[in-house]
Write a protein that holds these residues in place. Structure first.
Motif, PDB file in Angstrom:
ATOM      1  N   TYR A 194       0.833  -1.210   0.000  1.00  0.00           N
ATOM      2  CA  TYR A 194       0.000   0.000   0.000  1.00  0.00           C
ATOM      3  C   TYR A 194       0.863   1.253   0.000  1.00  0.00           C
ATOM      4  O   TYR A 194       0.589   2.219  -0.733  1.00  0.00           O
ATOM      5  CB  TYR A 194      -0.918  -0.010   1.219  1.00  0.00           C
ATOM      6  N   THR A 248       2.462   2.032  -3.409  1.00  0.00           N
ATOM      7  CA  THR A 248       1.545   2.337  -4.509  1.00  0.00           C
ATOM      8  C   THR A 248       0.693   3.570  -4.255  1.00  0.00           C
ATOM      9  O   THR A 248       0.366   4.305  -5.185  1.00  0.00           O
ATOM     10  CB  THR A 248       0.603   1.155  -4.772  1.00  0.00           C
ATOM     11  N   ARG A 249       0.322   3.822  -3.006  1.00  0.00           N
ATOM     12  CA  ARG A 249      -0.630   4.900  -2.712  1.00  0.00           C
ATOM     13  C   ARG A 249      -0.012   6.102  -2.010  1.00  0.00           C
ATOM     14  O   ARG A 249      -0.502   7.213  -2.153  1.00  0.00           O
ATOM     15  CB  ARG A 249      -1.776   4.353  -1.864  1.00  0.00           C
ATOM     16  N   GLN A 306       2.735   9.003  -1.249  1.00  0.00           N
ATOM     17  CA  GLN A 306       3.730   9.784  -1.968  1.00  0.00           C
ATOM     18  C   GLN A 306       4.788  10.277  -0.988  1.00  0.00           C
ATOM     19  O   GLN A 306       4.481  11.016  -0.056  1.00  0.00           O
ATOM     20  CB  GLN A 306       3.065  10.982  -2.672  1.00  0.00           C
ATOM     21  N   ARG A 320       2.087  -5.523  -4.596  1.00  0.00           N
ATOM     22  CA  ARG A 320       2.131  -4.175  -5.175  1.00  0.00           C
ATOM     23  C   ARG A 320       1.550  -4.173  -6.583  1.00  0.00           C
ATOM     24  O   ARG A 320       0.778  -3.276  -6.950  1.00  0.00           O
ATOM     25  CB  ARG A 320       3.575  -3.680  -5.200  1.00  0.00           C
ATOM     26  N   VAL A 332      -2.169  -4.262  -6.324  1.00  0.00           N
ATOM     27  CA  VAL A 332      -2.754  -2.999  -5.871  1.00  0.00           C
ATOM     28  C   VAL A 332      -2.757  -1.972  -6.995  1.00  0.00           C
ATOM     29  O   VAL A 332      -3.675  -1.147  -7.096  1.00  0.00           O
ATOM     30  CB  VAL A 332      -1.992  -2.463  -4.641  1.00  0.00           C
ATOM     31  N   LYS A 372      -7.454   4.429  -8.506  1.00  0.00           N
ATOM     32  CA  LYS A 372      -7.266   5.372  -7.408  1.00  0.00           C
ATOM     33  C   LYS A 372      -8.521   6.201  -7.139  1.00  0.00           C
ATOM     34  O   LYS A 372      -8.578   6.924  -6.130  1.00  0.00           O
ATOM     35  CB  LYS A 372      -6.090   6.296  -7.709  1.00  0.00           C
ATOM     36  N   ASP A 418      -9.913   5.509  -3.767  1.00  0.00           N
ATOM     37  CA  ASP A 418      -9.256   6.235  -2.679  1.00  0.00           C
ATOM     38  C   ASP A 418      -9.792   7.662  -2.591  1.00  0.00           C
ATOM     39  O   ASP A 418     -10.089   8.170  -1.502  1.00  0.00           O
ATOM     40  CB  ASP A 418      -7.749   6.283  -2.889  1.00  0.00           C
ATOM     41  N   GLU A 419      -9.909   8.299  -3.745  1.00  0.00           N
ATOM     42  CA  GLU A 419     -10.347   9.697  -3.775  1.00  0.00           C
ATOM     43  C   GLU A 419     -11.775   9.842  -3.261  1.00  0.00           C
ATOM     44  O   GLU A 419     -12.088  10.781  -2.521  1.00  0.00           O
ATOM     45  CB  GLU A 419     -10.221  10.230  -5.198  1.00  0.00           C
ATOM     46  N   GLU A 479      -5.960   7.464   5.776  1.00  0.00           N
ATOM     47  CA  GLU A 479      -5.195   6.471   5.018  1.00  0.00           C
ATOM     48  C   GLU A 479      -5.423   5.061   5.547  1.00  0.00           C
ATOM     49  O   GLU A 479      -5.550   4.111   4.765  1.00  0.00           O
ATOM     50  CB  GLU A 479      -3.696   6.807   5.075  1.00  0.00           C
ATOM     51  N   PHE A 484      -6.999   1.870   3.493  1.00  0.00           N
ATOM     52  CA  PHE A 484      -6.299   0.591   3.380  1.00  0.00           C
ATOM     53  C   PHE A 484      -7.152  -0.556   3.905  1.00  0.00           C
ATOM     54  O   PHE A 484      -7.304  -1.587   3.251  1.00  0.00           O
ATOM     55  CB  PHE A 484      -4.973   0.664   4.147  1.00  0.00           C
ATOM     56  N   ILE A 544      -8.829  -1.235   0.203  1.00  0.00           N
ATOM     57  CA  ILE A 544      -7.753  -1.970  -0.469  1.00  0.00           C
ATOM     58  C   ILE A 544      -7.663  -3.401   0.024  1.00  0.00           C
ATOM     59  O   ILE A 544      -7.584  -4.349  -0.777  1.00  0.00           O
ATOM     60  CB  ILE A 544      -6.406  -1.248  -0.274  1.00  0.00           C
TER      61      ILE A 544
END
Length: 278
Positions: free
Chosen positions: A96, A99-100, A102, A159, A162, A167, A170-171, A180, A184, A188
């Motif tokens: 996670y 990939t998610r 930053q 990974r 995922v 995405k 997630d948004e 977060e 997850f 996810i």
């Protein structure tokens, strides 16, 4: 059409032969474990037992203080289950993150992680033993459970899975106020369950079958898992192949049952993008 049918027949015949070659030694071992030692030595080549007996299993399980196979079996279960749970936690969170989340140097760090796969694992034995000694884990089951929890291949596998999840999920969750960890855990994690099942399968089997590292870090017979324990059993019963075969079959049961019940999840995760289609 005829050519396609011919190809299928050839493929089926080849796979059938491979299956027979694979299963024949197992069947031979099963039937041998139910033969008496006298029959194994004197009867020559015979597939089925002339007189069926459970004496080998009885001797191994109940009359064998010097080779406690039940204790070894229990140790293997503790090690394999504990290692598998730890792997699932570490790998899913790491996948996670790669990939998610930053963060600076994320891709470089992941490339460095993949590069570590180029080194054979045997080069880590001495440093790893030194670490276990520093932690006071030598001759402790933790020394077998914890190392390897962050397997690079497992992280890579999850990974890639995922990455196939849009995405936009997630948004949408962030708009609804999810943090977060909630993204997850609630979004996810359920979607990557098939690939985590395969990771669990590989991790359990690897921990159950591991021989070298437990043999190095565990020096108490009572704390050995079943795989290195079978090596001692082989030395003790070198002239009793029936008992040795019975021990090998006992060690085979958990992994066989695991593959039997998890095969549908294994097939489902063969496509790394099967989690969600965008």
């Amino acid at each position: 059409m005829k050519q396609s049918k011919k190809t299928k027949i050839i493929a089926f015949t080849f796979l059938l032969l491979m299956a027979i070659l694979w299963i024949f030694p197992i069947l031979w071992g099963i039937f041998t474990s139910f033969k008496s030692e006298e029959e194994i030595i004197t009867a020559g080549v015979s597939f089925l037992p002339i007189h069926w007996t459970v004496a080998n299993y009885s001797e191994l399980l109940f009359n064998n203080a010097s080779s406690p196979i039940i204790k070894w079996f229990t140790n293997s279960l503790i090690i394999a289950v504990g290692h598998t749970i730890l792997v699932l936690i570490v790998v899913s969170l790491a996948a996670y993150g790669y990939t998610r989340l930053q963060f600076k140097g994320r891709d470089f760090l992941f490339a460095l992680l993949l590069g570590s796969m180029m080194f054979p694992s045997v080069v880590n034995l001495i440093p790893l033993y030194s670490i276990m000694d520093t932690l006071g884990w030598v001759n402790n089951l933790l020394a077998v459970i914890v190392p390897g929890a962050a397997g690079v291949f497992n992280i890579f596998l999850v990974r890639q899975f995922v990455l196939g999840i849009p995405k936009t999920f997630d948004e949408s969750a962030r708009i609804d106020g999810a943090n977060e960890f909630q993204i997850f855990y609630l979004i996810i994690l359920p979607l990557i369950r098939p690939v985590l099942t395969v990771v669990a399968l590989f991790s359990f089997t690897g921990a159950w079958n591991d021989f070298l590292w437990p043999s190095i870090v565990l020096n108490d017979i009572e704390k050995l898992p079943i795989t290195p324990g079978l090596q001692l059993l082989q030395g003790q019963y070198l002239t009793y192949p029936g008992i040795g075969t019975a021990g090998a079959l006992i060690a085979l049961v958990p992994t066989f049952l695991l593959y039997l019940f998890a095969q549908k999840y294994f097939m489902q995760s063969m496509s790394l993008s099967s989690g969600v289609k965008g």
